[in-house]
Design a protein around this motif. Sequence first.
Motif, PDB file in Angstrom:
ATOM      1  N   ASN A  82      37.990  32.404  55.273  1.00  0.00           N
ATOM      2  CA  ASN A  82      37.972  32.246  53.821  1.00  0.00           C
ATOM      3  C   ASN A  82      36.553  32.109  53.279  1.00  0.00           C
ATOM      4  OD1 ASN A  82      40.734  32.427  53.335  1.00  0.00           O
ATOM      5  ND2 ASN A  82      41.070  30.248  53.741  1.00  0.00           N
ATOM      6  N   ILE A  83      35.699  31.427  54.016  1.00  0.00           N
ATOM      7  CA  ILE A  83      34.297  31.288  53.598  1.00  0.00           C
ATOM      8  C   ILE A  83      33.603  32.648  53.603  1.00  0.00           C
ATOM      9  CG2 ILE A  83      32.044  30.372  54.283  1.00  0.00           C
ATOM     10  CD1 ILE A  83      33.525  27.818  55.176  1.00  0.00           C
ATOM     11  N   PHE A  84      33.835  33.445  54.652  1.00  0.00           N
ATOM     12  CA  PHE A  84      33.234  34.775  54.725  1.00  0.00           C
ATOM     13  C   PHE A  84      33.789  35.687  53.629  1.00  0.00           C
ATOM     14  CE2 PHE A  84      31.615  33.712  58.972  1.00  0.00           C
ATOM     15  CZ  PHE A  84      30.381  34.324  58.914  1.00  0.00           C
ATOM     16  N   ASN A  85      35.072  35.528  53.312  1.00  0.00           N
ATOM     17  CA  ASN A  85      35.657  36.325  52.230  1.00  0.00           C
ATOM     18  C   ASN A  85      35.010  36.004  50.887  1.00  0.00           C
ATOM     19  OD1 ASN A  85      37.430  37.666  53.923  1.00  0.00           O
ATOM     20  ND2 ASN A  85      39.095  36.184  53.619  1.00  0.00           N
ATOM     21  N   GLU A  86      34.636  34.740  50.692  1.00  0.00           N
ATOM     22  CA  GLU A  86      33.961  34.365  49.442  1.00  0.00           C
ATOM     23  C   GLU A  86      32.501  34.812  49.465  1.00  0.00           C
ATOM     24  OE1 GLU A  86      32.593  30.295  47.231  1.00  0.00           O
ATOM     25  OE2 GLU A  86      34.733  30.513  47.661  1.00  0.00           O
ATOM     26  N   TYR A  87      31.904  34.825  50.656  1.00  0.00           N
ATOM     27  CA  TYR A  87      30.495  35.209  50.765  1.00  0.00           C
ATOM     28  C   TYR A  87      30.280  36.652  50.320  1.00  0.00           C
ATOM     29  CZ  TYR A  87      26.033  36.535  52.804  1.00  0.00           C
ATOM     30  OH  TYR A  87      24.771  37.014  52.980  1.00  0.00           O
ATOM     31  N   TYR A  88      31.260  37.520  50.565  1.00  0.00           N
ATOM     32  CA  TYR A  88      31.105  38.943  50.224  1.00  0.00           C
ATOM     33  C   TYR A  88      30.845  39.153  48.728  1.00  0.00           C
ATOM     34  CZ  TYR A  88      32.249  43.851  49.468  1.00  0.00           C
ATOM     35  OH  TYR A  88      32.217  45.160  49.073  1.00  0.00           O
ATOM     36  N   PRO A  89      31.712  38.647  47.792  1.00  0.00           N
ATOM     37  CA  PRO A  89      31.396  38.841  46.372  1.00  0.00           C
ATOM     38  C   PRO A  89      30.133  38.103  45.942  1.00  0.00           C
ATOM     39  CG  PRO A  89      33.293  37.390  46.604  1.00  0.00           C
ATOM     40  CD  PRO A  89      33.012  37.971  47.959  1.00  0.00           C
ATOM     41  N   PHE A  98      44.396  38.076  49.250  1.00  0.00           N
ATOM     42  CA  PHE A  98      45.021  36.988  48.494  1.00  0.00           C
ATOM     43  C   PHE A  98      44.013  36.362  47.538  1.00  0.00           C
ATOM     44  CE2 PHE A  98      46.298  32.508  48.017  1.00  0.00           C
ATOM     45  CZ  PHE A  98      47.553  32.696  47.471  1.00  0.00           C
ATOM     46  N   GLY A  99      42.798  36.105  48.033  1.00  0.00           N
ATOM     47  CA  GLY A  99      41.775  35.500  47.179  1.00  0.00           C
ATOM     48  C   GLY A  99      40.450  35.398  47.895  1.00  0.00           C
ATOM     49  N   SER A 143      32.442  32.078  37.834  1.00  0.00           N
ATOM     50  CA  SER A 143      32.728  31.540  36.505  1.00  0.00           C
ATOM     51  C   SER A 143      32.336  32.526  35.420  1.00  0.00           C
ATOM     52  CB  SER A 143      31.953  30.223  36.306  1.00  0.00           C
ATOM     53  OG  SER A 143      32.032  29.785  34.974  1.00  0.00           O
ATOM     54  N   LYS A 144      33.133  32.554  34.350  1.00  0.00           N
ATOM     55  CA  LYS A 144      32.814  33.402  33.208  1.00  0.00           C
ATOM     56  C   LYS A 144      31.955  32.676  32.182  1.00  0.00           C
ATOM     57  CE  LYS A 144      36.879  36.424  33.417  1.00  0.00           C
ATOM     58  NZ  LYS A 144      38.053  36.945  32.664  1.00  0.00           N
ATOM     59  N   ALA A 145      31.690  31.402  32.417  1.00  0.00           N
ATOM     60  CA  ALA A 145      30.884  30.613  31.485  1.00  0.00           C
ATOM     61  C   ALA A 145      29.481  31.198  31.376  1.00  0.00           C
ATOM     62  CB  ALA A 145      30.826  29.157  31.945  1.00  0.00           C
ATOM     63  N   ILE A 146      28.985  31.325  30.148  1.00  0.00           N
ATOM     64  CA  ILE A 146      27.661  31.888  29.890  1.00  0.00           C
ATOM     65  C   ILE A 146      26.706  30.769  29.507  1.00  0.00           C
ATOM     66  CG2 ILE A 146      26.342  33.501  28.484  1.00  0.00           C
ATOM     67  CD1 ILE A 146      28.350  34.865  30.296  1.00  0.00           C
ATOM     68  N   ILE A 147      25.531  30.758  30.117  1.00  0.00           N
ATOM     69  CA  ILE A 147      24.521  29.751  29.780  1.00  0.00           C
ATOM     70  C   ILE A 147      23.265  30.445  29.252  1.00  0.00           C
ATOM     71  CG2 ILE A 147      25.374  28.091  31.469  1.00  0.00           C
ATOM     72  CD1 ILE A 147      23.067  28.890  33.303  1.00  0.00           C
ATOM     73  N   THR A 148      22.511  29.735  28.432  1.00  0.00           N
ATOM     74  CA  THR A 148      21.261  30.254  27.877  1.00  0.00           C
ATOM     75  C   THR A 148      20.128  29.996  28.869  1.00  0.00           C
ATOM     76  OG1 THR A 148      22.013  29.831  25.627  1.00  0.00           O
ATOM     77  CG2 THR A 148      19.645  30.126  25.944  1.00  0.00           C
ATOM     78  N   TRP A 194      40.590  43.481  39.385  1.00  0.00           N
ATOM     79  CA  TRP A 194      40.271  42.066  39.151  1.00  0.00           C
ATOM     80  C   TRP A 194      39.574  41.489  40.382  1.00  0.00           C
ATOM     81  CZ3 TRP A 194      41.649  38.877  34.897  1.00  0.00           C
ATOM     82  CH2 TRP A 194      42.325  39.540  33.872  1.00  0.00           C
ATOM     83  N   THR A 195      38.619  40.597  40.148  1.00  0.00           N
ATOM     84  CA  THR A 195      37.929  39.961  41.256  1.00  0.00           C
ATOM     85  C   THR A 195      38.836  38.943  41.934  1.00  0.00           C
ATOM     86  OG1 THR A 195      36.098  38.503  41.892  1.00  0.00           O
ATOM     87  CG2 THR A 195      36.876  38.312  39.643  1.00  0.00           C
ATOM     88  N   GLY A 196      38.745  38.893  43.257  1.00  0.00           N
ATOM     89  CA  GLY A 196      39.529  37.933  44.013  1.00  0.00           C
ATOM     90  C   GLY A 196      39.055  36.504  43.849  1.00  0.00           C
ATOM     91  N   THR A 197      37.877  36.312  43.256  1.00  0.00           N
ATOM     92  CA  THR A 197      37.392  34.949  43.017  1.00  0.00           C
ATOM     93  C   THR A 197      38.115  34.299  41.844  1.00  0.00           C
ATOM     94  OG1 THR A 197      35.629  35.711  41.535  1.00  0.00           O
ATOM     95  CG2 THR A 197      35.099  35.560  43.879  1.00  0.00           C
ATOM     96  N   ASN A 198      38.876  35.096  41.096  1.00  0.00           N
ATOM     97  CA  ASN A 198      39.586  34.608  39.911  1.00  0.00           C
ATOM     98  C   ASN A 198      41.081  34.521  40.212  1.00  0.00           C
ATOM     99  OD1 ASN A 198      40.654  34.099  37.417  1.00  0.00           O
ATOM    100  ND2 ASN A 198      40.047  36.048  36.509  1.00  0.00           N
TER     101      ASN A 198
END
Length: 285
Positions: free
Chosen positions: A97-104, A51-52, A231-236, A18-22
């Motif tokens: 935490n910012i760098f951890n998010e930057y990776y994915p 952790f996330g 986000s899992k939201a899909i846009i056209t 599972w992705t840590g962004t979720n």
Amino acid sequence: FCHRNGIRVYDIFVDDGWTGTNFERPDFRRLIKAVEDGKINAVVVKDLSRFGRNYLETGTYITQYFPQKNVRFIAINDDVDTSKGSVDYDLLFPIRNIFNEYYPADCSKKTRLALSSKAKNGEYIGSYAPYGYRKSAEDKHVLEIDPVAAPTVRRIFEWLAHNGYGYHKIAKLLEAEKVPKPEAYRAELLGKQYSGERYEWNLCSVRAIVNNEVYLGHLVSGKRRKLSFKSKAIITVPEEEQIIVKDVFPRIISDELWEEAHRAAFLQVPQHFDGGFEPRLALLM
């Protein structure tokens, strides 16, 4: 670490794959339930990234939620231990935490660019071949005509173009002939069990085939995309931003049959009160 520091291990929570962004991960939710039930009073992780990887939610849990629940938080390699004081004054805490998010985020960007490059080169990047095609055994990015399903695709276009049948009637004809619908046929090819009704075609399935330019041999990629990597939201995606490469695959139908079928579909849409038509809407209805 826990044994050395006199911390009794209540349970181990692992969200492998599972992705840590979720933060809706199954075992993370189980951990939160254990906190709510008062079964644990400390959370220990190897580092903050375990952790996330969403810096806002990670910070909220560690600086607000856990303190309110009297739960100690320890990130071993990042030297974070809330029992030694608040992390609000640790300038490195938000930066980590910012760098951890930057990776994915960076991985997501590189993946999108790589897939976009393949698509622009005319390589098929979909998980499954469209109904009527199959992936080449030599190169999974190349589509070949499926001799079993392709005739059904041609008949759908011919019924629409030459017989004036609507999407619903075509679906009923295929159902009556017990032609497996695309999802069931794909499962059959993959050797998987299909739990739904194998022959229950609907007008949406027929319309999707009629509006798919792949049957002209064209590659169309990027019709939809995720809103963001978090986000899992899909846009056209607007048509002008889609990737279209012409004549890269063997075609199943001719340009003439495509035009005739779409003209017939257009004529089946009721006119507006002023007698006019909206061609683009007609193809989508």
